[in-house]
Scaffold this motif. Structure first.
Motif, short mmCIF file in Angstrom:
data_model
loop_
_atom_site.label_atom_id
_atom_site.label_comp_id
_atom_site.label_asym_id
_atom_site.label_seq_id
_atom_site.Cartn_x
_atom_site.Cartn_y
_atom_site.Cartn_z
N GLN A 83 0.85 -1.18 0.00
CA GLN A 83 0.00 0.00 0.00
C GLN A 83 0.88 1.23 0.00
O GLN A 83 2.09 1.15 0.09
CB GLN A 83 -0.92 -0.02 1.22
CG GLN A 83 -0.19 -0.29 2.52
CD GLN A 83 -1.13 -0.72 3.62
OE1 GLN A 83 -2.32 -0.51 3.54
NE2 GLN A 83 -0.59 -1.31 4.65
N GLN A 84 0.25 2.39 -0.09
CA GLN A 84 1.03 3.62 -0.23
C GLN A 84 1.74 3.99 1.06
O GLN A 84 2.73 4.71 1.04
CB GLN A 84 0.10 4.76 -0.65
CG GLN A 84 -0.91 5.16 0.43
CD GLN A 84 -1.81 6.27 -0.04
OE1 GLN A 84 -2.44 6.13 -1.09
NE2 GLN A 84 -1.88 7.34 0.70
N HIS A 85 1.25 3.53 2.22
CA HIS A 85 1.90 3.86 3.48
C HIS A 85 2.95 2.80 3.80
O HIS A 85 2.69 1.60 3.67
CB HIS A 85 0.88 3.93 4.61
CG HIS A 85 -0.15 5.00 4.40
ND1 HIS A 85 0.21 6.31 4.19
CD2 HIS A 85 -1.51 4.95 4.36
CE1 HIS A 85 -0.90 7.03 4.04
NE2 HIS A 85 -1.94 6.23 4.13
N PRO A 86 4.12 3.21 4.27
CA PRO A 86 5.16 2.22 4.55
C PRO A 86 4.89 1.46 5.84
O PRO A 86 4.15 1.89 6.71
CB PRO A 86 6.41 3.09 4.69
CG PRO A 86 5.91 4.41 5.15
CD PRO A 86 4.57 4.59 4.50
N GLY A 87 5.54 0.30 5.94
CA GLY A 87 5.56 -0.43 7.19
C GLY A 87 6.83 -0.06 7.94
O GLY A 87 7.67 0.69 7.45
N CYS A 88 6.97 -0.58 9.15
CA CYS A 88 8.17 -0.29 9.91
C CYS A 88 8.81 -1.59 10.39
O CYS A 88 8.12 -2.57 10.70
CB CYS A 88 7.88 0.62 11.10
SG CYS A 88 6.87 -0.15 12.39
#
Length: 775
Positions: free
Chosen positions: A6-11
């Protein structure tokens, strides 16, 4: 498990900074190859994550790079007291970090457990069902209380304090609506989180990470190995309860633990030994080692596990290389400590003579193991706490080896021999110590030692890095790493001495080479120049650079720094003020640009300096109050700064004076005159476009001249002025004005004055009306 793209990154969060940096680099390379088909991920070490959260919540006074720890406390305690703790130090450390301050219960309460809560806590390494267990727990809590007092005395925090401090933030799960600079942390976008080596995190830490990453859609992945847990606090069952406390109703998503069973690093025989130790641990401690499974090695070099008589091994001279290590563990007995001293002499204080706990996260080609425990610890069927710790630490020790393991056994230690025999692993006995000498004697070049030192330095293992640099004859780097290690241990004096030695070595190197020290970035090069007082090598660009500017904060009064700021352009000063506001504020303060100084002081939360600068603006105001108004405007823009001041403080009173001079005159007029002087009162009244007659409310006598002048311009006759005073019940000034100003009046005025009767002293009027009476 495949992560949702998705457009938001993971950490990705892990304990090791080096692993974090390496994975970040490899992941970016992979994304380049895959042409952007792989989702974006942000990589954080635990320290970086906590530092970013503290900055985002504006929590000041906590430096995550210089946190204290329980081992520092124990070291200082040992130097001042000969009394030993009733409970083993490592067990106490695990109880404090894993239960009292790091447990699920502590996380939910957002504070350490009190004594009664700790005694009742089920998840602990120490049983609370027996009298001995209860006595031990009370002893642990006694040590914890002393440790807390030690931290307060030093004004220090440990990592558990930071976690609990952050958990108190009410909006932790709503970070943040606005875009956040990558220089701090990109939070709000973390819709999935991967926590590596989760057994090294407390439950409280895991709750914190899960609240800021993956919380919205419950996208969490945890990877770890409970067999490598140094204490006994962590289990996947405990992790499950922790996650359920965050979000109920997700039991079905927590029902399965996936196992990674293929080992590409360790050879077959080493892994067989590790699996055998793991099997014993699971058999005797099933709850603590619930999910660990035996692994399969992909490499088989045919190198068997070796055993060797300790005394015979010590009889030959051996020189280990940079890929060999001696790993040890034992109880706190004098015999164990004497054995370690002998090992250090044998290996000439080799850098990698490590405890099992200190070896975690490291790997070597060859590992020599020396464990010394009492006989009852080797009897694992007794299910003693010490036996579980021994098994875990031995598992860690042997799995540090990539090629081979040699176990040193004292001649009298039949219990260890029996333990190894029961493992049913194929071993070889080194009967001729010269064989040991031939196979392990390894010469390492200075270049290789320095490479190893840089690797450990990046990892934050400064003590080991210092030893490696020393082995590579890089004395500047060695002292530099030693200084960082000592500073982390709280020994600031010795750390400063080490940094000075490092600076001397580096500066000598610079002089010889006519360039900055090699292998060191600009940030650390500047540290060296500052310690060596080499300001000629520092430029204005270093002051503007966000990566290096913080180094100059402690030098804000240094004449060379002030000279650089004085001689640079105003454009540069504005740029520098963005990263060093307090430093530029001092320059403005010194040059009486108080408005700019106060703005910068307040931006860096230096309330005390901002107040002092405002006072100087008041004291030096002569022709106008432009600077005072500028300072007041700066204070008014910082609501938080105003809230930190009392209503009657110097600043708040000044703000009230300028906002409403007429309103404050009656309640605090005389105090304003006493605090700021008459000139500032005049400035405030003029600036508010009030009549000068309002000065009478501040003090009836202080501004008599200004008030009379205003009244004379306002009224046509002196009697009107006298009446104005009497209407204010100021008969003293009314009489004074009649006596000194009413020299010639009309009959009408005279009759009006007489009508005032006893309110005015008659002799003043008779004297003033002598010509009229004679007429």
């Amino acid at each position: 498990m495949q992560l949702e793209q998705q457009q938001h990154p993971g950490c990705f969060v892990t304990v090791s900074p080096r692993l974090c940096n390496e994975l970040r680099q490899r992941y970016q390379e992979l994304r380049t190859i895959q042409d952007g088909d792989i989702p974006d991920f942000l990589f954080y070490s635990r320290t970086t994550l906590l530092g970013g959260l503290l900055a985002q919540f504006h929590i000041r006074g906590v430096d995550v790079e210089n946190l204290c720890n329980f081992r520092e406390y124990c070291k200082e305690r040992a130097s001042t007291s000969h009394l030993r703790m009733m409970v083993e130090e490592r067990l106490v450390e695990n109880e404090i970090g894993g239960v009292i301050t790091g447990s699920l219960a502590a996380a939910l309460k957002k504070r350490p457990l009190d004594r009664f809560e700790y005694l009742a806590e089920i998840r602990s390494n120490i049983s609370n069902k027996t009298d001995m267990g209860k006595t031990k727990r009370n002893a642990v809590y006694d040590v914890f209380e002393h440790y807390q007092l030690w931290k307060i005395k030093r004004h220090s925090f440990d990592i558990n304090d930071v976690v609990l401090l952050l958990l108190k933030e009410p909006n932790l799960t709503q970070l943040f609506d606005s875009a956040i600079s990558l220089l701090i942390i990109r939070f709000m976008q973390w819709l999935q989180a991967y926590i590596d080596e989760c057994q090294d995190f407390s439950y409280a830490s895991l709750i914190l990470i899960c609240k800021v990453g993956g919380y919205e859609k419950i996208k969490w992945i945890f990877a770890g190995d409970t067999a490598q847990m140094p204490g006994c606090s962590f289990s996947f069952a405990g992790l499950k309860q922790t996650l359920l406390s965050l979000q109920s109703g997700i039991e079905s998503r927590l029902s399965k633990v996936n196992h990674l069973l293929v080992n590409y690093r360790t050879t077959r025989d080493v892994l067989l030994l590790g699996n055998a130790i793991l099997s014993v641990a699971k058999k005797n401690f099933p709850l603590q080692i619930a999910h660990s499974q035996p692994e399969v090695a992909m490499k088989d070099l045919g190198m068997k596990i070796c055993t060797c008589d300790l005394e015979e091994a010590l009889s030959v001279s051996v020189k280990f290389g940079h890929n060999q290590a001696m790993i040890h563990s034992g109880d706190d007995s004098d015999a164990y400590r004497d054995g370690i001293v002998s090992v250090h002499k044998w290996l000439n204080d080799h850098p990698f003579i490590l405890s099992s706990l200190d070896s975690k996260g490291l790997e070597f080609d060859d590992v020599v193991v020396y464990f010394k425990f009492p006989r009852n610890v080797w009897d694992t069927k007794s299910q003693r706490e010490e036996s579980l710790r021994m098994l875990r630490e031995m598992y860690v020790a042997v799995t540090r080896a990539k090629r081979r393991v040699v176990i040193l056994i004292e001649r009298k230690d039949s219990a260890l021999r029996s333990f190894l025999s029961a493992l049913e692993c194929e071993t070889e006995c080194i009967t001729d110590p010269k064989q040991f000498q031939v196979e392990f004697d390894c010469e390492t070049s200075a270049e290789l030692w320095n490479e190893k030192g840089f690797e450990l330095f990046e990892e934050g293992r400064y003590d080991l890095a210092a030893s490696c640099f020393a082995s590579g004859n890089s004395w500047g780097l060695s002292n530099w790493a030693k200084g960082k290690h000592l500073r982390n241990d709280g020994d600031t004096q010795e750390a400063a001495a080490a940094f000075r030695r490092a600076a001397k070595y580096f500066v000598d190197e610079c002089k010889a080479r006519s360039e900055a020290p090699t292998h060191i970035d600009r940030h650390n090069t500047l540290r060296i120049f500052l310690i060596a007082d080499r300001w000629e090598s520092i430029t204005v660009h270093d002051l503007k650079n966000t990566d290096t500017s913080t180094l100059f904060v402690s030098y804000k009064d240094h004449p060379e720094l002030l000279s650089m700021i004085t001689n640079c352009s105003e454009e540069y000063r504005v740029e520098i003020s963005r990263v060093l506001p307090s430093v530029i504020a001092r320059y403005y303060d010194k040059n009486q640009n108080f408005t700019s100084a106060v703005k910068l002081y307040l931006s860096s939360n230096d309330i005390k300096s901002a107040e002092a600068s405002t006072k100087r603006a008041v004291e030096t105001a002569r022709l106008n109050d432009e600077q005072i108004r500028g300072c007041i405007s700066a204070w008014s823009e910082i609501a938080q700064a105003k809230r930190n001041l009392s209503n009657e403080s110097y600043i708040n009173l000044l703000i009230r004076l300028y906002e409403s001079p007429g309103g404050i005159a009656a309640s605090a007029g005389k105090k304003c005159i006493q605090t700021y002087g008459r000139k500032v009162i005049l400035f405030a009244v003029e600036g508010a476009n009030l009549e000068m007659t309002s000065l009478h409310e501040f003090d009836s006598n202080e501004f008599r001249t200004e008030v009379n002048k205003c009244l004379e311009s306002k009224f046509d006759t002196c009697i009107d002025i006298v009446k104005w005073y009497t209407d204010k019940n100021d008969y003293l000034n009314a009489n004074d004005y009649a006596k000194n100003r009413c020299k010639k009046v009309t009959d009408y005025e005279f009759s009006n004055i007489l009508a005032l009767g006893s309110q005015i002293q008659s002799e003043g009027l008779i004297h003033g009306q002598s010509e009229v009476i004679n007429v």
